[in-house]
Design a protein around this motif. Structure first.
Motif, PDB file in Angstrom:
ATOM      1  N   ALA A 118       0.822  -1.205   0.000  1.00  0.00           N
ATOM      2  CA  ALA A 118       0.000   0.000   0.000  1.00  0.00           C
ATOM      3  C   ALA A 118       0.858   1.258   0.000  1.00  0.00           C
ATOM      4  O   ALA A 118       0.547   2.243  -0.689  1.00  0.00           O
ATOM      5  N   HIS A 119       1.963   1.232   0.758  1.00  0.00           N
ATOM      6  CA  HIS A 119       2.831   2.421   0.797  1.00  0.00           C
ATOM      7  C   HIS A 119       3.471   2.678  -0.567  1.00  0.00           C
ATOM      8  O   HIS A 119       3.557   3.825  -1.014  1.00  0.00           O
ATOM      9  N   LEU A 120       3.921   1.630  -1.237  1.00  0.00           N
ATOM     10  CA  LEU A 120       4.478   1.813  -2.579  1.00  0.00           C
ATOM     11  C   LEU A 120       3.422   2.383  -3.521  1.00  0.00           C
ATOM     12  O   LEU A 120       3.708   3.260  -4.343  1.00  0.00           O
ATOM     13  N   TYR A 121       2.189   1.879  -3.399  1.00  0.00           N
ATOM     14  CA  TYR A 121       1.106   2.349  -4.259  1.00  0.00           C
ATOM     15  C   TYR A 121       0.814   3.828  -4.009  1.00  0.00           C
ATOM     16  O   TYR A 121       0.481   4.573  -4.945  1.00  0.00           O
ATOM     17  N   MET A 122       0.930   4.290  -2.772  1.00  0.00           N
ATOM     18  CA  MET A 122       0.636   5.684  -2.446  1.00  0.00           C
ATOM     19  C   MET A 122       1.795   6.613  -2.781  1.00  0.00           C
ATOM     20  O   MET A 122       1.588   7.740  -3.247  1.00  0.00           O
ATOM     21  N   ASP A 123       3.022   6.185  -2.542  1.00  0.00           N
ATOM     22  CA  ASP A 123       4.179   7.046  -2.808  1.00  0.00           C
ATOM     23  C   ASP A 123       4.397   7.234  -4.299  1.00  0.00           C
ATOM     24  O   ASP A 123       4.781   8.320  -4.748  1.00  0.00           O
ATOM     25  N   ALA A 124       4.154   6.202  -5.096  1.00  0.00           N
ATOM     26  CA  ALA A 124       4.445   6.251  -6.528  1.00  0.00           C
ATOM     27  C   ALA A 124       3.760   7.412  -7.255  1.00  0.00           C
ATOM     28  O   ALA A 124       4.397   8.098  -8.057  1.00  0.00           O
ATOM     29  N   PRO A 125       2.464   7.704  -7.036  1.00  0.00           N
ATOM     30  CA  PRO A 125       1.825   8.795  -7.773  1.00  0.00           C
ATOM     31  C   PRO A 125       2.026  10.173  -7.171  1.00  0.00           C
ATOM     32  O   PRO A 125       1.500  11.147  -7.712  1.00  0.00           O
ATOM     33  N   GLY A 126       2.772  10.288  -6.055  1.00  0.00           N
ATOM     34  CA  GLY A 126       3.104  11.617  -5.568  1.00  0.00           C
ATOM     35  C   GLY A 126       2.780  11.918  -4.121  1.00  0.00           C
ATOM     36  O   GLY A 126       3.118  12.992  -3.626  1.00  0.00           O
ATOM     37  N   TYR A 127       2.133  11.017  -3.403  1.00  0.00           N
ATOM     38  CA  TYR A 127       1.817  11.263  -1.992  1.00  0.00           C
ATOM     39  C   TYR A 127       3.080  11.023  -1.165  1.00  0.00           C
ATOM     40  O   TYR A 127       3.349   9.919  -0.685  1.00  0.00           O
ATOM     41  N   ALA A 128       3.867  12.073  -0.974  1.00  0.00           N
ATOM     42  CA  ALA A 128       5.224  11.929  -0.450  1.00  0.00           C
ATOM     43  C   ALA A 128       5.301  11.899   1.069  1.00  0.00           C
ATOM     44  O   ALA A 128       6.264  11.368   1.625  1.00  0.00           O
ATOM     45  N   TRP A 129       4.315  12.471   1.761  1.00  0.00           N
ATOM     46  CA  TRP A 129       4.433  12.658   3.209  1.00  0.00           C
ATOM     47  C   TRP A 129       3.378  11.822   3.912  1.00  0.00           C
ATOM     48  O   TRP A 129       2.244  11.733   3.456  1.00  0.00           O
ATOM     49  N   ARG A 130       3.733  11.259   5.054  1.00  0.00           N
ATOM     50  CA  ARG A 130       2.829  10.300   5.672  1.00  0.00           C
ATOM     51  C   ARG A 130       2.823  10.445   7.195  1.00  0.00           C
ATOM     52  O   ARG A 130       3.783  10.946   7.798  1.00  0.00           O
ATOM     53  N   ALA A 131       1.732   9.989   7.780  1.00  0.00           N
ATOM     54  CA  ALA A 131       1.601   9.932   9.233  1.00  0.00           C
ATOM     55  C   ALA A 131       0.641   8.799   9.566  1.00  0.00           C
ATOM     56  O   ALA A 131      -0.112   8.335   8.705  1.00  0.00           O
ATOM     57  N   PRO A 386      10.928   8.947  -7.479  1.00  0.00           N
ATOM     58  CA  PRO A 386      11.312   7.678  -6.858  1.00  0.00           C
ATOM     59  C   PRO A 386      12.039   6.738  -7.809  1.00  0.00           C
ATOM     60  O   PRO A 386      11.862   6.804  -9.031  1.00  0.00           O
ATOM     61  N   THR A 387      12.811   5.858  -7.242  1.00  0.00           N
ATOM     62  CA  THR A 387      13.524   4.817  -7.982  1.00  0.00           C
ATOM     63  C   THR A 387      13.291   3.483  -7.279  1.00  0.00           C
ATOM     64  O   THR A 387      13.269   3.410  -6.059  1.00  0.00           O
ATOM     65  N   GLY A 388      13.098   2.437  -8.063  1.00  0.00           N
ATOM     66  CA  GLY A 388      12.923   1.113  -7.496  1.00  0.00           C
ATOM     67  C   GLY A 388      11.493   0.650  -7.474  1.00  0.00           C
ATOM     68  O   GLY A 388      11.224  -0.526  -7.214  1.00  0.00           O
ATOM     69  N   PHE A 389      10.555   1.536  -7.764  1.00  0.00           N
ATOM     70  CA  PHE A 389       9.144   1.163  -7.816  1.00  0.00           C
ATOM     71  C   PHE A 389       8.381   2.203  -8.620  1.00  0.00           C
ATOM     72  O   PHE A 389       8.808   3.349  -8.752  1.00  0.00           O
ATOM     73  N   SER A 390       7.254   1.802  -9.168  1.00  0.00           N
ATOM     74  CA  SER A 390       6.427   2.732  -9.938  1.00  0.00           C
ATOM     75  C   SER A 390       5.071   2.112 -10.213  1.00  0.00           C
ATOM     76  O   SER A 390       4.908   0.890 -10.175  1.00  0.00           O
ATOM     77  N   LEU A 391       4.105   2.963 -10.475  1.00  0.00           N
ATOM     78  CA  LEU A 391       2.841   2.545 -11.060  1.00  0.00           C
ATOM     79  C   LEU A 391       2.976   2.751 -12.551  1.00  0.00           C
ATOM     80  O   LEU A 391       3.347   3.837 -13.001  1.00  0.00           O
ATOM     81  N   CYS A 392       2.725   1.729 -13.328  1.00  0.00           N
ATOM     82  CA  CYS A 392       3.076   1.807 -14.735  1.00  0.00           C
ATOM     83  C   CYS A 392       2.087   1.040 -15.598  1.00  0.00           C
ATOM     84  O   CYS A 392       1.217   0.328 -15.098  1.00  0.00           O
ATOM     85  N   ALA A 393       2.249   1.193 -16.909  1.00  0.00           N
ATOM     86  CA  ALA A 393       1.442   0.455 -17.869  1.00  0.00           C
ATOM     87  C   ALA A 393       1.980  -0.971 -17.986  1.00  0.00           C
ATOM     88  O   ALA A 393       3.064  -1.298 -17.498  1.00  0.00           O
TER      89      ALA A 393
END
Length: 441
Positions: A118-131, A386-393
Motif C-alpha cells: 500500500a505504501h508503494l502504491y501511495m508514494d508512486a503517484p506523488g503522496y510523499a508525506w505520511r503519518a 522515486p527509484t525502485g518502484f512505480s505505477l506503470c502500464a
C-alpha cells in the motif's frame, strides 16, 4: 544495529503486480476539495525487493508517539521475515516453509506485506508525506491506517489509506476486491470530508493485497473515493481562497515523516529533537551537533547516520580516507558499536538525499529557535522522483533495473535504502547543529 536491514533474501528481481480490481465509491460532497484531481490509476505496480523491504520498514515505524526502541524492533522483525519467506522472481510467491507459521504469525506477516504494498502504491503517484491515522478516532472506532499529503493533494488537504494483506489458501481476485470494498466503507468513508490534525481529509483509498501460499501470483484491489465530474465553473481566483492550505508541506506531517526516516537512518538524536518540538513539556535534548557521512551513490549525494561510519569488525574499506578528517575521531568516540544481531545477513543502509535532508534539518533548526513562538504551519521541502518502484502500464519495469549494479530504492521524500552502499564514494562528514542548522557546499 539500527538502520541496517537485510536485502539479500528476496533477491534482485523486479516484481510486477497487476491491479485486479479498481472500485470507486460515491461520496457527498463530491469533490470534497473543488479543484483536487486524483492521480489516474495505472494497471501495474512494479517494485524491486529493496523497495518492498524499505516500505515495510517505513510503515512499521510510522507511529508518532511510540518509543524509538519499540519501532526499531518492529522494523527489524518485519524485514527478517521478508528475507526468509519471500521468493525471488518477477511473480510474487511465498517460500514453501510459510506453511509452518502459526495462523496468527502468518496473518501478521501478510498484514506487513499489505502495508508495504500500500505504501508503494501511495508514494508512486506523488503522496510523499505520511503519518499514522490513529489520530482520527479512538481505538474502539475503526479507522484507516495512514494519512498522506503531497502530489495532487498539495494545497487541498490530506488523503487516507487503509492497507490489508491476506495469504489465505482460498485467496482470489473476488475475495481481495471484496476486502478492499468492505474496509473502504468501514474504515475510510466515515472520515472523508472530516478534519484531522494534518488537514481536511479530501480523498481516501483502501488497498488490499492477497496471494495463495502454495501458488505463485497475487491479487491487488484498490477502492477509492469517486470524484464527480464538476459542473462548468469559473476559474478559481488568483488570490488565496477561503480555507486554502498555505504553500508548503504541513509541518506536523513533515515531522511525522522524518521522525520515522531518521529513526531508520540510525540518527536518534534528530528523532529526539522532533519529539521535543512536538511536546512542549518535555526536557530539551543535549545540544551537541549531529554528524553525518556524506557520500555519492548512483548519481546522487546522500547523508548517512552516525552509526554508518563504523561497522562491527572494523570500519569499511573506504573510511581510511577519513582518518585525518577533523570530525572523524570525535564521531568515532561517540558511536556506540554493538555486534550485529544478524551477522550472517548482507545488510544495506538507510540514507537520505542530501538536499532533502538539509532542507528539513534547517527547517527543524528554525522551529527549534522559534519554539517559544509556535510551530510553523508549513515547511518548504523538496521531493525527488522515486527509484525502485512505480505505477506503470503493462510491460514496464521499475526504474531501478536501469541503474544496476547499484541496488537501491529512493522515495519521494528523499529517504533511500541502499543495498550495496560501499559502491558509493565518501566525500566528507557534515554536522547539523540543532540551533545553527547545516550548510552544504
Amino acid at each position: 544495529m539500527r538502520g541496517l536491514v537485510s536485502t539479500a533474501g528476496p533477491g534482485t528481481s523486479t516484481k510486477l503486480i497487476g491491479v485486479t480490481k479498481h472500485t470507486k465509491h460515491g461520496h457527498v460532497p463530491s469533490p470534497v476539495s473543488p479543484h483536487f484531481v486524483a492521480p489516474p490509476v495505472q494497471p501495474v505496480l512494479s517494485f524491486n525487493s529493496i523497495a518492498l523491504a524499505a516500505a515495510i520498514a517505513r510503515t512499521a515505524t510510522t507511529w508518532d508517539d511510540a518509543p524509538v526502541v519499540l519501532l526499531d524492533g518492529l522494523q527489524q522483525g518485519a524485514l527478517i521475515e521478508l528475507e526468509t519467506l519471500l521468493q525471488d522472481g518477477s511473480t510474487f510467491a511465498l517460500e514453501s516453509h510459510f506453511k509452518f507459521l502459526a495462523d496468527t504469525a502468518g496473518s501478521q506477516f501478510a498484514a506487513k506485506i499489505g502495508a508495504g504494498i500500500a505504501h508503494l502504491y501511495m508514494d508512486a503517484p506523488g503522496y510523499a508525506w505520511r503519518a499514522n491515522a490513529a489520530c482520527l478516532s479512538s481505538s474502539l472506532d475503526p479507522h484507516a491506517d495512514f494519512i498522506y499529503e503531497g502530489g495532487n493533494a498539495s494545497g487541498h488537504g490530506v488523503v487516507l489509506a487503509e492497507a490489508h494483506g491476506s495469504f489465505a489458501k482460498d485467496a482470489s481476485a473476488a475475495k481481495v476486491a471484496n476486502a478492499a470494498k468492505r474496509k473502504y466503507v468501514k474504515q475510510v468513508k466515515p472520515f472523508v470530508a472530516k478534519p484531522s490534525p494534518f488537514g481536511e481529509v479530501i480523498h481516501g483509498y483502501s488497498i488490499a493485497f492477497g496471494s495463495k501460499p502454495t501458488t505463485a501470483g497475487s491479487f491487488l484491489a484498490v477502492s477509492e473515493t469517486r470524484i464527480s465530474k464538476p459542473r462548468k465553473q469559473t476559474p478559481p481566483p488568483s488570490g488565496p481562497q477561503r480555507g486554502a492550505i498555505p504553500e508548503g508541506t504541513s509541518a506536523p506531517m513533515a515531522l511525522a515523516t522524518h521522525r520515522s526516516n531518521f529513526l531508520l537512518m540510525g540518527a536518534p538524536e534528530v528523532t529526539d529533537w522532533i519529539d521535543w518540538i512536538r511536546s512542549p513539556e518535555s526536557p530539551a535534548p543535549e545540544g551537541h551537533g549531529v554528524s553525518f557521512l556524506r557520500f555519492g551513490y548512483a548519481g546522487r549525494t546522500y547523508l548517512a547516520g552516525p552509526s554508518r561510519l563504523l561497522r562491527p569488525g572494523g570500519p569499511p574499506w573506504w573510511t581510511e580516507d577519513f582518518f585525518e578528517h577533523p570530525e572523524w575521531w570525535r564521531l568515532a568516540r561517540r558511536t556506540r558499536l554493538s555486534p550485529s544481531r544478524h551477522p550472517s545477513f548482507d545488510f544495506g543502509w538507510f540514507a537520505i538525499e542530501e538536499k532533502a535532508a538539509a532542507k528539513f534539518l534547517n527547517a527543524l533548526s528554525n522551529a527549534i529557535r522559534d519554539r517559544a513562538a509556535r510551530l510553523p504551519a508549513t515547511m518548504r521541502l523538496p521531493t525527488v522522483e522515486p527509484t525502485g518502484f512505480s505505477l506503470c502500464a503493462e510491460g514496464r519495469i521499475a526504474r531501478a533495473d536501469a541503474d544496476e549494479p547499484d541496488r537501491y530504492a529512493l522515495f519521494r521524500d528523499g529517504l533511500a535504502l541502499l543495498g550495496e552502499p560501499f559502491r558509493g564514494r565518501p566525500r566528507d562528514v557534515v554536522v547539523w547543529s540543532p540551533e545553527g542548522g547545516m550548510a552544504l557546499d
